[in-house]
Scaffold this active site. Sequence first.
Site, PDB file in Angstrom:
ATOM      1  N   TRP A  57      27.135 -10.735 -15.992  1.00 23.54           N
ATOM      2  CA  TRP A  57      27.084 -11.413 -17.303  1.00 23.54           C
ATOM      3  C   TRP A  57      25.661 -11.325 -17.872  1.00 23.54           C
ATOM      4  O   TRP A  57      25.461 -11.064 -19.052  1.00 23.54           O
ATOM      5  CB  TRP A  57      27.526 -12.880 -17.180  1.00 23.54           C
ATOM      6  CG  TRP A  57      29.012 -13.061 -17.087  1.00 23.54           C
ATOM      7  CD1 TRP A  57      29.923 -12.153 -16.609  1.00 23.54           C
ATOM      8  CD2 TRP A  57      29.771 -14.214 -17.487  1.00 23.54           C
ATOM      9  NE1 TRP A  57      31.192 -12.683 -16.692  1.00 23.54           N
ATOM     10  CE2 TRP A  57      31.128 -13.935 -17.222  1.00 23.54           C
ATOM     11  CE3 TRP A  57      29.431 -15.459 -18.023  1.00 23.54           C
ATOM     12  CZ2 TRP A  57      32.149 -14.859 -17.500  1.00 23.54           C
ATOM     13  CZ3 TRP A  57      30.438 -16.374 -18.290  1.00 23.54           C
ATOM     14  CH2 TRP A  57      31.783 -16.078 -18.029  1.00 23.54           C
ATOM     15  N   ASP A  89      21.437 -19.294  -9.877  1.00 26.67           N
ATOM     16  CA  ASP A  89      22.467 -19.157  -8.830  1.00 26.67           C
ATOM     17  C   ASP A  89      21.849 -19.475  -7.472  1.00 26.67           C
ATOM     18  O   ASP A  89      20.675 -19.194  -7.247  1.00 26.67           O
ATOM     19  CB  ASP A  89      23.082 -17.738  -8.813  1.00 26.67           C
ATOM     20  CG  ASP A  89      24.492 -17.735  -8.225  1.00 26.67           C
ATOM     21  OD1 ASP A  89      24.651 -18.149  -7.058  1.00 26.67           O
ATOM     22  OD2 ASP A  89      25.426 -17.364  -8.936  1.00 26.67           O
ATOM     23  N   ASP A 106      20.356 -24.438  -6.745  1.00 24.10           N
ATOM     24  CA  ASP A 106      21.631 -25.119  -6.976  1.00 24.10           C
ATOM     25  C   ASP A 106      21.575 -25.870  -8.305  1.00 24.10           C
ATOM     26  O   ASP A 106      20.666 -26.678  -8.521  1.00 24.10           O
ATOM     27  CB  ASP A 106      21.821 -26.094  -5.800  1.00 24.10           C
ATOM     28  CG  ASP A 106      23.156 -26.803  -5.825  1.00 24.10           C
ATOM     29  OD1 ASP A 106      23.704 -27.026  -6.921  1.00 24.10           O
ATOM     30  OD2 ASP A 106      23.629 -27.139  -4.723  1.00 24.10           O
ATOM     31  N   ASP A 126      29.866 -19.147 -15.226  1.00 28.49           N
ATOM     32  CA  ASP A 126      30.953 -18.503 -14.485  1.00 28.49           C
ATOM     33  C   ASP A 126      30.913 -19.032 -13.051  1.00 28.49           C
ATOM     34  O   ASP A 126      31.491 -18.444 -12.146  1.00 28.49           O
ATOM     35  CB  ASP A 126      30.741 -16.981 -14.526  1.00 28.49           C
ATOM     36  CG  ASP A 126      32.005 -16.198 -14.160  1.00 28.49           C
ATOM     37  OD1 ASP A 126      33.109 -16.726 -14.369  1.00 28.49           O
ATOM     38  OD2 ASP A 126      31.867 -15.058 -13.675  1.00 28.49           O
ATOM     39  N   LYS A 129      33.690 -21.487 -16.975  1.00 32.01           N
ATOM     40  CA  LYS A 129      34.900 -21.280 -16.162  1.00 32.01           C
ATOM     41  C   LYS A 129      35.351 -22.598 -15.552  1.00 32.01           C
ATOM     42  O   LYS A 129      34.529 -23.419 -15.150  1.00 32.01           O
ATOM     43  CB  LYS A 129      34.568 -20.304 -15.036  1.00 32.01           C
ATOM     44  CG  LYS A 129      35.691 -20.264 -14.025  1.00 32.01           C
ATOM     45  CD  LYS A 129      35.810 -19.049 -13.210  1.00 32.01           C
ATOM     46  CE  LYS A 129      34.679 -18.551 -12.399  1.00 32.01           C
ATOM     47  NZ  LYS A 129      34.909 -17.115 -12.143  1.00 32.01           N
TER      48      LYS A 129
HETATM   49  C1  LIG Z   1      32.239 -15.571  -9.872  1.00 35.72           C
HETATM   50  S1  LIG Z   1      30.570 -15.634  -9.370  1.00 35.72           S
HETATM   51  C2  LIG Z   1      29.728 -15.294 -10.879  1.00 35.72           C
HETATM   52  C3  LIG Z   1      29.803 -13.845 -11.314  1.00 35.72           C
HETATM   53  C4  LIG Z   1      28.813 -13.513 -12.420  1.00 35.72           C
HETATM   54  N1  LIG Z   1      29.219 -14.110 -13.691  1.00 35.72           N
HETATM   55  C5  LIG Z   1      28.710 -12.031 -12.650  1.00 35.72           C
HETATM   56  O1  LIG Z   1      29.315 -11.552 -13.596  1.00 35.72           O
HETATM   57  O2  LIG Z   1      28.028 -11.351 -11.868  1.00 35.72           O
HETATM   58  C6  LIG Z   1      30.302 -17.369  -9.164  1.00 35.72           C
HETATM   59  C7  LIG Z   1      28.892 -17.735  -8.761  1.00 35.72           C
HETATM   60  O3  LIG Z   1      28.725 -19.163  -8.844  1.00 35.72           O
HETATM   61  C8  LIG Z   1      27.693 -19.495  -7.931  1.00 35.72           C
HETATM   62  N2  LIG Z   1      27.607 -20.942  -7.683  1.00 35.72           N
HETATM   63  C9  LIG Z   1      28.541 -21.741  -7.120  1.00 35.72           C
HETATM   64  N3  LIG Z   1      28.077 -23.007  -7.017  1.00 35.72           N
HETATM   65  C10 LIG Z   1      26.826 -23.011  -7.538  1.00 35.72           C
HETATM   66  C11 LIG Z   1      25.827 -24.031  -7.719  1.00 35.72           C
HETATM   67  N4  LIG Z   1      26.040 -25.303  -7.339  1.00 35.72           N
HETATM   68  N5  LIG Z   1      24.648 -23.693  -8.313  1.00 35.72           N
HETATM   69  C12 LIG Z   1      24.428 -22.396  -8.697  1.00 35.72           C
HETATM   70  N6  LIG Z   1      25.330 -21.394  -8.535  1.00 35.72           N
HETATM   71  C13 LIG Z   1      26.512 -21.692  -7.977  1.00 35.72           C
HETATM   72  C14 LIG Z   1      28.058 -18.682  -6.694  1.00 35.72           C
HETATM   73  O4  LIG Z   1      26.942 -18.549  -5.835  1.00 35.72           O
HETATM   74  C15 LIG Z   1      28.538 -17.366  -7.312  1.00 35.72           C
HETATM   75  O5  LIG Z   1      27.506 -16.410  -7.319  1.00 35.72           O
END
Ligand SMILES: C[S@@+](CC[C@H](N)C(=O)[O-])C[C@H]1O[C@@H](n2cnc3c(N)ncnc32)[C@H](O)[C@@H]1O
Length: 191
Positions: free
Chosen positions: A51, A68, A87, A109, A149
């Site tokens: 993205w 992330d 986080d 996302d 999302k």
């Molecule tokens: C579906 S992936 C995102 C894909 C991204 N949009 C792309 O196109 O490359 C979901 C991401 O959310 C992140 N995530 C989940 N919980 C999180 C948090 N509390 N803080 C930051 N990132 C988080 C995960 O580490 C993962 O990399």
Amino acid sequence: MREKPDHYTNAAKEQGYLARSVFKLEELDRRFGLLKDAAHVLDLGAAPGSWTQYVLRKRPTAQVVAVDVAPLQLPAETPNLTVIADDMFRPHVLERLDSLAPFDLVLSDAAPATTGNRALDSARSAALAEMAVEIARRTLGPHGRLAIKIFQGGEERELLRHLRTEFRSARACKPRACRKDSFETYLLGFR
Ligand SMILES: C[S@@+](CC[C@H](N)C(=O)[O-])C[C@H]1O[C@@H](n2cnc3c(N)ncnc32)[C@H](O)[C@@H]1O
């Protein structure tokens, strides 16, 4: 097998994108003009980075802040990109984002690692989506936009109702690139 390569996986590879998820953002942008005049963009849950790649390709002068817990697979020296490897729930991350605001567009996302327990997965996704909405509330500028999302089957309707109170308009949209077996959808808000 959930990760079987499909049309979108192959197209992402061909076009040099890090993930097939890029085509979800591409559709949301095409249909709702998300990136129009967006000069400062926040990408929550940004890894591996498709993205962020899309935003930087479409608006090469935009400044992007990507958050992330997992590492982005983009070169560290990518111009116009600030990475916060942390986080999004942590208070110091919120303070940092406050200091980088205002944003024209907040994307999320972010998704939990799924367990297969749909109620639990939806609750975790809802917590991430609610945090993204709170971050957007604090950091979006005038005419700002939001796309996040959320897994269906939990709080998506309630969150959409909430967005309708916070934004001039809000709606849900499930892009065609969402996998057939996926229960994710996206909520959009326009200030
Ligand atoms: C579906 S992936 C995102 C894909 C991204 N949009 C792309 O196109 O490359 C979901 C991401 O959310 C992140 N995530 C989940 N919980 C999180 C948090 N509390 N803080 C930051 N990132 C988080 C995960 O580490 C993962 O990399």
